[in-house]
Motif scaffolding. Structure first.
Motif, PDB file in Angstrom:
ATOM      1  N   MET A  73       0.843  -1.184   0.000  1.00 15.55           N
ATOM      2  CA  MET A  73       0.000   0.000   0.000  1.00 15.55           C
ATOM      3  C   MET A  73       0.882   1.240   0.000  1.00 15.55           C
ATOM      4  SD  MET A  73      -3.158   1.004   2.513  1.00 15.55           S
ATOM      5  CE  MET A  73      -2.208   1.267   3.996  1.00 15.55           C
ATOM      6  N   LEU A  74       0.624   2.156  -0.912  1.00 21.09           N
ATOM      7  CA  LEU A  74       1.407   3.378  -1.015  1.00 21.09           C
ATOM      8  C   LEU A  74       0.761   4.455  -0.155  1.00 21.09           C
ATOM      9  CD1 LEU A  74       1.974   3.383  -4.883  1.00 21.09           C
ATOM     10  CD2 LEU A  74       3.587   2.672  -3.109  1.00 21.09           C
ATOM     11  N   THR A  75       1.339   4.706   1.004  1.00 17.22           N
ATOM     12  CA  THR A  75       0.771   5.719   1.880  1.00 17.22           C
ATOM     13  C   THR A  75       1.764   6.072   2.966  1.00 17.22           C
ATOM     14  OG1 THR A  75      -1.184   6.317   3.169  1.00 17.22           O
ATOM     15  CG2 THR A  75      -0.313   4.103   3.490  1.00 17.22           C
ATOM     16  N   ASP A  76       1.473   7.116   3.701  1.00 16.54           N
ATOM     17  CA  ASP A  76       2.272   7.583   4.813  1.00 16.54           C
ATOM     18  C   ASP A  76       1.425   7.391   6.066  1.00 16.54           C
ATOM     19  OD1 ASP A  76       3.358   9.195   6.840  1.00 16.54           O
ATOM     20  OD2 ASP A  76       4.152  10.661   5.424  1.00 16.54           O
ATOM     21  N   THR A  77       1.870   6.535   6.967  1.00 17.56           N
ATOM     22  CA  THR A  77       1.076   6.202   8.147  1.00 17.56           C
ATOM     23  C   THR A  77       0.688   7.433   8.942  1.00 17.56           C
ATOM     24  OG1 THR A  77       2.109   4.028   8.321  1.00 17.56           O
ATOM     25  CG2 THR A  77       1.062   4.891  10.303  1.00 17.56           C
ATOM     26  N   PHE A  78       1.646   8.339   9.158  1.00 20.84           N
ATOM     27  CA  PHE A  78       1.333   9.547   9.912  1.00 20.84           C
ATOM     28  C   PHE A  78       0.353  10.434   9.138  1.00 20.84           C
ATOM     29  CE2 PHE A  78       5.830   9.450  11.974  1.00 20.84           C
ATOM     30  CZ  PHE A  78       5.436   8.408  12.787  1.00 20.84           C
ATOM     31  N   GLN A  79       0.549  10.519   7.826  1.00 18.85           N
ATOM     32  CA  GLN A  79      -0.241  11.445   7.020  1.00 18.85           C
ATOM     33  C   GLN A  79      -1.719  11.071   6.981  1.00 18.85           C
ATOM     34  OE1 GLN A  79       0.991  14.305   5.511  1.00 18.85           O
ATOM     35  NE2 GLN A  79      -1.173  14.764   5.169  1.00 18.85           N
ATOM     36  N   ILE A  80      -2.027   9.782   6.919  1.00 18.63           N
ATOM     37  CA  ILE A  80      -3.429   9.395   6.746  1.00 18.63           C
ATOM     38  C   ILE A  80      -4.268   9.646   7.991  1.00 18.63           C
ATOM     39  CG2 ILE A  80      -2.884   7.672   5.002  1.00 18.63           C
ATOM     40  CD1 ILE A  80      -3.350   5.511   7.118  1.00 18.63           C
ATOM     41  N   THR A  81      -3.614   9.909   9.125  1.00 17.41           N
ATOM     42  CA  THR A  81      -4.378  10.233  10.330  1.00 17.41           C
ATOM     43  C   THR A  81      -4.376  11.730  10.615  1.00 17.41           C
ATOM     44  OG1 THR A  81      -2.415   9.726  11.672  1.00 17.41           O
ATOM     45  CG2 THR A  81      -4.061   7.990  11.421  1.00 17.41           C
ATOM     46  N   GLU A  82      -3.832  12.511   9.685  1.00 14.77           N
ATOM     47  CA  GLU A  82      -3.877  13.959   9.839  1.00 14.77           C
ATOM     48  C   GLU A  82      -5.301  14.468   9.615  1.00 14.77           C
ATOM     49  OE1 GLU A  82      -1.307  16.587  10.423  1.00 14.77           O
ATOM     50  OE2 GLU A  82      -0.749  14.755  11.474  1.00 14.77           O
ATOM     51  N   ALA A  83      -5.716  15.423  10.409  1.00 12.97           N
ATOM     52  CA  ALA A  83      -7.062  15.987  10.285  1.00 12.97           C
ATOM     53  C   ALA A  83      -7.233  16.627   8.913  1.00 12.97           C
ATOM     54  CB  ALA A  83      -7.302  17.027  11.374  1.00 12.97           C
ATOM     55  N   GLY A  84      -8.309  16.255   8.214  1.00 14.92           N
ATOM     56  CA  GLY A  84      -8.611  16.844   6.920  1.00 14.92           C
ATOM     57  C   GLY A  84      -7.723  16.386   5.792  1.00 14.92           C
ATOM     58  N   ASP A  85      -6.972  15.297   5.990  1.00 18.80           N
ATOM     59  CA  ASP A  85      -6.060  14.838   4.942  1.00 18.80           C
ATOM     60  C   ASP A  85      -6.824  14.258   3.759  1.00 18.80           C
ATOM     61  OD1 ASP A  85      -3.565  13.942   3.727  1.00 18.80           O
ATOM     62  OD2 ASP A  85      -4.292  11.938   4.203  1.00 18.80           O
ATOM     63  N   THR A  86      -6.486  14.727   2.568  1.00 16.83           N
ATOM     64  CA  THR A  86      -7.069  14.177   1.342  1.00 16.83           C
ATOM     65  C   THR A  86      -5.992  13.749   0.358  1.00 16.83           C
ATOM     66  OG1 THR A  86      -7.172  16.376   0.313  1.00 16.83           O
ATOM     67  CG2 THR A  86      -9.123  15.631   1.542  1.00 16.83           C
ATOM     68  N   MET A  87      -4.719  13.948   0.733  1.00 16.86           N
ATOM     69  CA  MET A  87      -3.621  13.708  -0.196  1.00 16.86           C
ATOM     70  C   MET A  87      -3.603  12.273  -0.701  1.00 16.86           C
ATOM     71  SD  MET A  87       0.487  14.120   0.343  1.00 16.86           S
ATOM     72  CE  MET A  87       0.593  12.685   1.395  1.00 16.86           C
ATOM     73  N   ASP A  88      -3.708  11.300   0.217  1.00 12.50           N
ATOM     74  CA  ASP A  88      -3.608   9.908  -0.195  1.00 12.50           C
ATOM     75  C   ASP A  88      -4.778   9.497  -1.077  1.00 12.50           C
ATOM     76  OD1 ASP A  88      -1.184   8.845   1.236  1.00 12.50           O
ATOM     77  OD2 ASP A  88      -2.264   9.737   2.908  1.00 12.50           O
TER      78      ASP A  88
END
Length: 209
Positions: A1-16
Protein backbone atom coordinates in the motif's frame (compact mmCIF):
# COMPACT_ATOMS: atom_id res chain seq x y z
CA UNK A 1 0.00 0.00 0.00
CA UNK A 2 1.41 3.38 -1.02
CA UNK A 3 0.77 5.72 1.88
CA UNK A 4 2.27 7.58 4.81
CA UNK A 5 1.08 6.20 8.15
CA UNK A 6 1.33 9.55 9.91
CA UNK A 7 -0.24 11.44 7.02
CA UNK A 8 -3.43 9.39 6.75
CA UNK A 9 -4.38 10.23 10.33
CA UNK A 10 -3.88 13.96 9.84
CA UNK A 11 -7.06 15.99 10.28
CA UNK A 12 -8.61 16.84 6.92
CA UNK A 13 -6.06 14.84 4.94
CA UNK A 14 -7.07 14.18 1.34
CA UNK A 15 -3.62 13.71 -0.20
CA UNK A 16 -3.61 9.91 -0.19
CA UNK A 17 -7.14 9.65 -1.55
CA UNK A 18 -6.29 12.03 -4.39
CA UNK A 19 -2.87 10.65 -5.28
CA UNK A 20 -3.60 6.96 -4.61
CA UNK A 21 -7.35 6.45 -5.12
CA UNK A 22 -6.85 2.68 -5.23
CA UNK A 23 -5.86 2.87 -1.57
CA UNK A 24 -8.73 5.09 -0.49
CA UNK A 25 -11.15 2.36 0.59
CA UNK A 26 -8.42 0.61 2.53
CA UNK A 27 -7.40 3.84 4.28
CA UNK A 28 -10.99 4.65 5.23
CA UNK A 29 -11.52 1.14 6.57
CA UNK A 30 -8.28 1.30 8.56
CA UNK A 31 -9.20 4.62 10.14
CA UNK A 32 -12.63 3.30 11.12
CA UNK A 33 -11.24 0.10 12.67
CA UNK A 34 -9.90 -0.10 16.22
CA UNK A 35 -6.24 -1.03 16.51
CA UNK A 36 -5.24 -2.65 19.79
CA UNK A 37 -1.65 -3.72 19.10
CA UNK A 38 1.04 -1.74 17.29
CA UNK A 39 4.46 -3.33 16.73
CA UNK A 40 7.34 -1.67 14.95
CA UNK A 41 10.85 -0.31 14.69
CA UNK A 42 10.27 3.36 13.86
CA UNK A 43 13.02 5.33 12.07
CA UNK A 44 15.20 7.36 14.38
CA UNK A 45 15.98 10.47 12.33
CA UNK A 46 14.01 13.67 11.88
CA UNK A 47 16.32 16.14 10.17
CA UNK A 48 17.99 16.14 6.80
CA UNK A 49 21.58 16.48 5.71
CA UNK A 50 20.67 17.99 2.36
CA UNK A 51 17.68 18.84 0.20
CA UNK A 52 17.91 15.37 -1.34
CA UNK A 53 17.94 13.52 1.98
CA UNK A 54 15.06 11.05 2.30
CA UNK A 55 14.92 11.86 6.00
CA UNK A 56 13.68 15.41 5.37
CA UNK A 57 11.38 16.56 8.14
CA UNK A 58 7.82 16.30 6.88
CA UNK A 59 5.32 18.43 8.79
CA UNK A 60 2.37 16.66 10.41
CA UNK A 61 0.32 19.45 11.99
CA UNK A 62 -2.15 17.23 13.86
CA UNK A 63 0.47 14.81 15.18
CA UNK A 64 2.92 17.57 16.04
CA UNK A 65 0.18 19.49 17.87
CA UNK A 66 -0.39 16.38 20.00
CA UNK A 67 3.33 16.31 20.83
CA UNK A 68 3.24 20.02 21.62
CA UNK A 69 0.42 19.64 24.16
CA UNK A 70 1.89 16.55 25.82
CA UNK A 71 5.63 15.91 25.61
CA UNK A 72 6.69 19.46 24.78
CA UNK A 73 4.33 21.03 27.32
CA UNK A 74 5.89 18.94 30.09
CA UNK A 75 9.50 19.38 28.97
CA UNK A 76 11.85 21.77 30.75
CA UNK A 77 14.21 21.88 27.76
CA UNK A 78 14.63 25.14 25.86
CA UNK A 79 15.28 23.44 22.53
CA UNK A 80 12.53 20.94 21.82
CA UNK A 81 13.09 20.08 18.16
CA UNK A 82 14.18 16.50 18.99
CA UNK A 83 10.69 15.84 20.31
CA UNK A 84 9.66 15.76 16.66
CA UNK A 85 12.11 13.01 15.73
CA UNK A 86 10.42 10.22 13.81
CA UNK A 87 10.60 7.71 16.65
CA UNK A 88 9.06 10.16 19.13
CA UNK A 89 6.33 10.93 16.62
CA UNK A 90 5.76 7.19 16.28
CA UNK A 91 5.33 6.82 20.05
CA UNK A 92 2.85 9.71 20.13
CA UNK A 93 0.97 8.41 17.08
CA UNK A 94 0.67 4.89 18.49
CA UNK A 95 -0.36 6.18 21.93
CA UNK A 96 -3.27 8.02 20.36
CA UNK A 97 -4.12 5.37 17.77
CA UNK A 98 -4.79 2.53 20.22
CA UNK A 99 -7.20 4.69 22.19
CA UNK A 100 -7.98 3.62 25.75
CA UNK A 101 -6.98 -0.04 25.36
CA UNK A 102 -4.01 -1.67 23.71
CA UNK A 103 -0.29 -2.35 23.51
CA UNK A 104 2.53 -0.49 21.79
CA UNK A 105 5.67 -2.59 21.23
CA UNK A 106 8.61 -0.78 19.66
CA UNK A 107 12.34 -1.13 19.26
CA UNK A 108 13.36 2.51 19.53
CA UNK A 109 16.24 4.89 19.85
CA UNK A 110 17.06 4.76 23.57
CA UNK A 111 17.83 8.47 23.78
CA UNK A 112 14.42 9.20 25.30
CA UNK A 113 15.38 7.31 28.46
CA UNK A 114 17.87 9.93 29.64
CA UNK A 115 17.77 12.86 27.20
CA UNK A 116 17.08 16.34 28.57
CA UNK A 117 14.71 17.15 25.73
CA UNK A 118 12.63 14.03 26.30
CA UNK A 119 11.95 14.65 29.98
CA UNK A 120 8.40 15.60 29.00
CA UNK A 121 7.93 12.27 27.23
CA UNK A 122 9.09 10.43 30.34
CA UNK A 123 6.59 12.38 32.44
CA UNK A 124 3.69 11.93 30.02
CA UNK A 125 4.01 8.21 29.33
CA UNK A 126 3.20 7.01 32.87
CA UNK A 127 0.16 9.28 32.78
CA UNK A 128 -1.12 7.63 29.60
CA UNK A 129 -0.23 3.96 30.16
CA UNK A 130 -0.99 1.53 32.95
CA UNK A 131 2.29 -0.40 32.55
CA UNK A 132 5.64 0.24 30.87
CA UNK A 133 8.30 -2.39 30.19
CA UNK A 134 11.67 -1.02 29.06
CA UNK A 135 14.59 -3.24 28.07
CA UNK A 136 17.63 -1.02 27.60
CA UNK A 137 19.91 -2.66 25.04
CA UNK A 138 22.52 0.12 25.31
CA UNK A 139 24.99 0.53 22.42
CA UNK A 140 25.18 4.33 22.43
CA UNK A 141 28.53 5.02 20.76
CA UNK A 142 28.35 8.72 21.60
CA UNK A 143 28.76 8.17 25.33
CA UNK A 144 32.06 9.24 26.88
CA UNK A 145 32.60 5.73 28.22
CA UNK A 146 31.30 4.13 25.04
CA UNK A 147 33.00 0.78 25.68
CA UNK A 148 30.62 0.03 28.55
CA UNK A 149 27.72 0.52 26.11
CA UNK A 150 28.80 -2.57 24.19
CA UNK A 151 27.93 -3.39 20.61
CA UNK A 152 25.31 -1.68 18.47
CA UNK A 153 22.11 -3.64 17.99
CA UNK A 154 21.71 -2.45 14.40
CA UNK A 155 24.92 -3.05 12.49
CA UNK A 156 24.24 -0.26 9.99
CA UNK A 157 26.62 2.50 10.99
CA UNK A 158 24.22 4.05 13.49
CA UNK A 159 25.84 5.20 16.73
CA UNK A 160 22.54 5.35 18.58
CA UNK A 161 21.57 3.10 21.46
CA UNK A 162 18.43 0.98 21.31
CA UNK A 163 15.70 -0.08 23.70
CA UNK A 164 12.67 -2.34 23.60
CA UNK A 165 9.53 -0.57 24.77
CA UNK A 166 6.29 -2.35 25.60
CA UNK A 167 3.61 0.08 26.74
CA UNK A 168 0.25 -1.21 27.95
CA UNK A 169 -3.07 0.59 28.27
CA UNK A 170 -5.48 -1.37 30.45
CA UNK A 171 -8.58 0.56 31.54
CA UNK A 172 -9.22 -2.01 34.28
CA UNK A 173 -5.84 -1.32 35.92
CA UNK A 174 -5.88 0.61 39.18
CA UNK A 175 -3.23 2.72 40.83
CA UNK A 176 -0.24 4.43 39.23
CA UNK A 177 1.55 3.16 36.15
CA UNK A 178 3.77 0.15 36.83
CA UNK A 179 7.21 0.82 35.35
CA UNK A 180 9.59 -2.10 34.78
CA UNK A 181 13.16 -1.52 33.59
CA UNK A 182 16.07 -3.80 32.76
CA UNK A 183 19.58 -2.90 31.64
CA UNK A 184 21.13 -5.61 29.47
CA UNK A 185 24.58 -5.06 31.02
CA UNK A 186 27.98 -3.50 30.42
CA UNK A 187 30.35 -4.16 27.54
CA UNK A 188 28.39 -6.89 25.77
CA UNK A 189 28.92 -7.55 22.08
CA UNK A 190 26.07 -7.24 19.62
CA UNK A 191 25.97 -11.02 19.30
CA UNK A 192 25.81 -11.47 23.08
CA UNK A 193 22.94 -9.00 23.34
CA UNK A 194 20.94 -10.65 20.58
CA UNK A 195 21.47 -14.07 22.17
CA UNK A 196 20.23 -12.78 25.53
CA UNK A 197 17.15 -11.20 23.97
CA UNK A 198 16.41 -14.34 21.96
CA UNK A 199 16.30 -16.48 25.10
CA UNK A 200 14.50 -13.97 27.34
CA UNK A 201 10.87 -14.54 28.31
CA UNK A 202 8.88 -11.39 28.90
CA UNK A 203 6.75 -12.92 31.65
CA UNK A 204 9.57 -14.57 33.60
CA UNK A 205 12.61 -12.32 33.16
CA UNK A 206 13.88 -10.41 36.19
CA UNK A 207 13.25 -6.68 35.93
CA UNK A 208 15.62 -4.33 37.77
CA UNK A 209 12.63 -2.33 39.03
Amino acid sequence: MLTDTFQITEAGDTMDAELFPQNNDRIIAQQASPIRVIVGNPPYKSGQGSANDNNAKQPYPTLDAAISTTYAARSTAKLKSKLYDSYVRAIRWATDRIGDTGIVAYVTNSGWLTGNTTDGLRIAMPEEFSALYIYDLRGNQRQTDWRTEGGKIFDDGSQTGAAILIAVKNPAATGPCRIHYRDIGDGLSREDKLAIVATSQFTTMAWSW
